[in-house]
Design a protein around this motif. Structure first.
Motif, PDB file in Angstrom:
ATOM      1  N   ASN A  12       3.483  29.377 -11.815  1.00 32.21           N
ATOM      2  CA  ASN A  12       2.832  29.461 -13.116  1.00 32.21           C
ATOM      3  C   ASN A  12       3.265  30.778 -13.736  1.00 32.21           C
ATOM      4  O   ASN A  12       2.914  31.838 -13.237  1.00 32.21           O
ATOM      5  N   THR A  66       1.918  29.648  -7.179  1.00 34.08           N
ATOM      6  CA  THR A  66       0.619  28.991  -7.034  1.00 34.08           C
ATOM      7  C   THR A  66       0.791  27.889  -6.000  1.00 34.08           C
ATOM      8  O   THR A  66       1.917  27.475  -5.691  1.00 34.08           O
ATOM      9  N   THR A  71      -4.779  25.446  -6.335  1.00 31.88           N
ATOM     10  CA  THR A  71      -5.251  24.437  -7.286  1.00 31.88           C
ATOM     11  C   THR A  71      -5.772  23.259  -6.489  1.00 31.88           C
ATOM     12  O   THR A  71      -5.073  22.715  -5.638  1.00 31.88           O
TER      13      THR A  71
END
Length: 611
Positions: free
Chosen positions: A12, A17, A112
């Motif tokens: 990102n 990430t 995430t």
């Protein structure tokens, strides 16, 4: 469940990430990736794990201890410390495993989560009643700050779990008009009942009246009324353990408060929100919901106000209901006495804390642990043995041998000449299987004609061993009735195998060879260090130990036994005397059996105490 996901590196704005995705996507991943089950299999550094758990618990205490309390003033975290600590350990273990994976360690970044996945789930367990809660990997991402607009707090498995009533629906054997009692005792399990009832019987012989509160929620764990005059038995209210609902005060909005774990910032408001799931969905006497805790406190207050005992007698004052009872005893001005019901090691308890005023331990080696774990400002620790073991001298080896032989050779067939008994613990299925294979492979290599009887732990159902029985091969193998257990058959065995069942101590007292099993580094009772057992880390160790068994009890020096358990057959009488002496005279500073930590312990047939 926590499987079915993988972790994949993405980026990102050029920064790494890590995304949780379905395992189907892993086959097409072109960047670093790992299945979460592989992360969960990672061995983590135990001292680092313990330190991380301590840091999180300290931060939780500072942040949230006052968010909810019982009407009697017992804080939610104080009472529910054990289940909370176990859940926190799952989070810390996963974070340490993540750090141990080289691709993440070289490029750490935010996680995430996978949408729609629950944040709190259940691990497998062979225990009948205990719910082994865990944080899912989406839950890990959540407490680290990931957005979770579509994630329920509870996994599908937890949401779909049928709510089965664990309430004790047996009618109360007592009339409703309770009178004054000298002692009020609490039993949560069959081990508690077997530990406490000999003491209550001795008290009854001395004219002391006792009320035994049976709070067990599994039928196999309940007390039998018995026929001892002076002991009354009462069950918990039939609906006490069916109470669920929102834990008020534990649903805090997000804020900036975090605790650092291995470079990860765990958000405390979110952690408390996940912990509320445990307090809202759990049940049974070992994991009561928060609403059950509040109701149980009110019930205990009524009992104490009505019976006005001088002593509250416990065999667990660390788990939620035990903490609550010790707290209630203090408020009602009753002395609290805790009798150790199982073996202790430095790492054997989820929370090393004892809340009673008087703590009765089994052996000399327990003195230091009892002193270290005691929380009461006037606590004293007394070495008085184990009342459950008083009956060992009267066991019939012949009757127990016949039981084992009938299990292994039904229908009059020829039984094996040597029989080993495996005293189990309620491990998860994979852990249980590893111990079983270690034993079965060792038995196959050992000299002589050996058979194996599996003795389930009281918290286990016999069906936990179905797959193991099929795998036995040529070794005669059978499962003892859970109501018999290892205690009901160990005197008839040629050898006892266990990781850390208290039955290993009983076997040592009877001179039966003990094998402490498990891979290197696994916790055991530590009997090997006292010359009371043989450590077996591989099948060859088991085979060698069993091949050396010659039959017949092996005499062991009393000093070695006293280190582990002071056994004279009069532990119940000595504990009863402690209770009545305390009730009539208070602390006895002149008692010659008191000594300070570090002083040489020499019972000389007397109980040794330490302040």
């Amino acid at each position: 469940m926590t499987g079915g996901l993988g972790l994949v590196r993405s980026s990102n704005a050029g920064k790494p990430t890590w995304a949780l995705v379905g395992t189907g996507a892993l086959a097409h991943a072109r960047t670093d990736h790992v299945h979460t089950t592989d992360l969960e299999a990672t061995t983590v550094n135990k001292p680092v794990l313990r330190a991380g758990v301590e840091d999180v618990m300290a931060a939780l205490d500072h942040y949230s201890a006052t968010l909810a309390s019982t009407p009697g003033g017992a804080g939610w975290l104080h009472v529910q410390h054990v289940p909370v600590r176990r859940f926190v350990a799952e989070i810390v273990r996963k974070l340490l495993a993540l750090n141990a994976w080289a691709p993440f360690a070289s490029a750490p970044g935010p996680l995430t989560l996978a949408p729609y996945k629950g944040l709190v789930g259940l691990r497998s367990s062979s225990s009948r009643e205990y719910l082994a809660y865990t944080v899912t990997w989406s839950g890990v991402a959540y407490v680290l700050g990931a957005a979770a607009p579509h994630n329920p707090t509870r996994s599908a498995q937890l949401r779909n779990r049928a709510r089965t009533s664990t309430a004790n629906t047996e009618p109360s054997p007592l009339p409703s008009d309770l009178g004054p009692q000298d002692v009020l005792a609490l039993s949560l399990t069959s081990r508690h009942a077997a530990t406490l009832t000999p003491v209550l019987a001795e008290l009854a012989r001395g004219g002391q009246r006792s009320l035994l509160l049976d709070l067990a929620t599994a039928a196999a764990e309940r007390c039998s009324a018995g026929s001892v005059t002076g002991i009354e038995l009462r069950s918990a209210p039939s609906d006490l353990f069916t109470l669920s609902g929102t834990a008020e005060g534990l649903h805090q909005p997000d804020d900036q408060q975090v605790v650092q774990v291995g470079g990860h910032g765990v958000q405390l408001a979110r952690l408390v929100r996940l912990l509320s799931v445990l307090l809202e969905t759990s049940g049974g006497c070992t994991q009561p919901s928060w609403r059950t805790v509040v109701r149980a406190e009110s019930w205990l207050d009524d009992m104490l106000s009505t019976t006005r005992p001088h002593t509250v007698l416990l065999s667990n004052d660390t788990s939620p209901l035990g903490v609550l009872a010790a707290h209630a005893a203090e408020r009602h001005g009753a002395n609290s006495v805790h009798v150790q019901h199982g073996a202790w090691t430095a790492e054997s308890v989820a929370w090393p804390a004892l809340h009673s005023r008087d703590i009765v331990v089994m052996g000399e080696r327990d003195l230091a642990l009892g002193q270290r774990w005691a929380r009461h400002p006037e606590a004293e620790v007394h070495v008085l043995g184990q009342p459950r073991f008083d009956v060992l001298a009267g066991l019939s080896r012949q009757a127990q041998r016949r039981y084992l032989e009938k299990l292994l050779a039904p229908g009059g067939r020829r039984p094996p000449t040597r029989i080993a008994v495996w005293a189990c613990q309620p491990f998860n299925p994979d852990h249980l299987k590893s111990h079983a294979y270690l034993l079965l492979d060792g038995l196959a290599e050992a000299d002589g004609d050996w058979g194996l009887v599996i003795a389930p732990h009281p918290a286990q159902g016999a069906d936990a061993f179905n797959a193991l029985v099929k795998r036995a091969g040529g070794t005669p193998l059978a499962v003892a009735d859970p109501r018999v257990g290892a205690r009901g058959c160990l005197a008839g065995a040629d050898a006892i195998a266990s990781a850390y069942s208290t039955c290993g101590i009983e076997a040592a007292l009877l001179g039966i060879p003990v094998l402490e099993i498990g891979p290197p580094g696994e916790r055991t009772l530590g009997l090997t260090g006292h010359g009371l057992a043989t450590r077996c880390e591989a099948p060859g160790d088991v085979a060698e130990a069993l091949s050396g068994v010659r039959g017949g009890p092996t005499p062991i020096p009393r000093a070695a036994l006293d280190e582990v358990c002071r056994w004279r057959g009069d532990s119940a009488a000595r504990i009863a005397r402690l209770i009545t002496d305390r009730a009539t005279s208070g602390p006895r500073a002149e008692d010659s059996t008191h000594h300070h930590p570090g002083a040489a312990a020499s019972p000389k047939d007397e109980g040794a105490s330490v302040r």
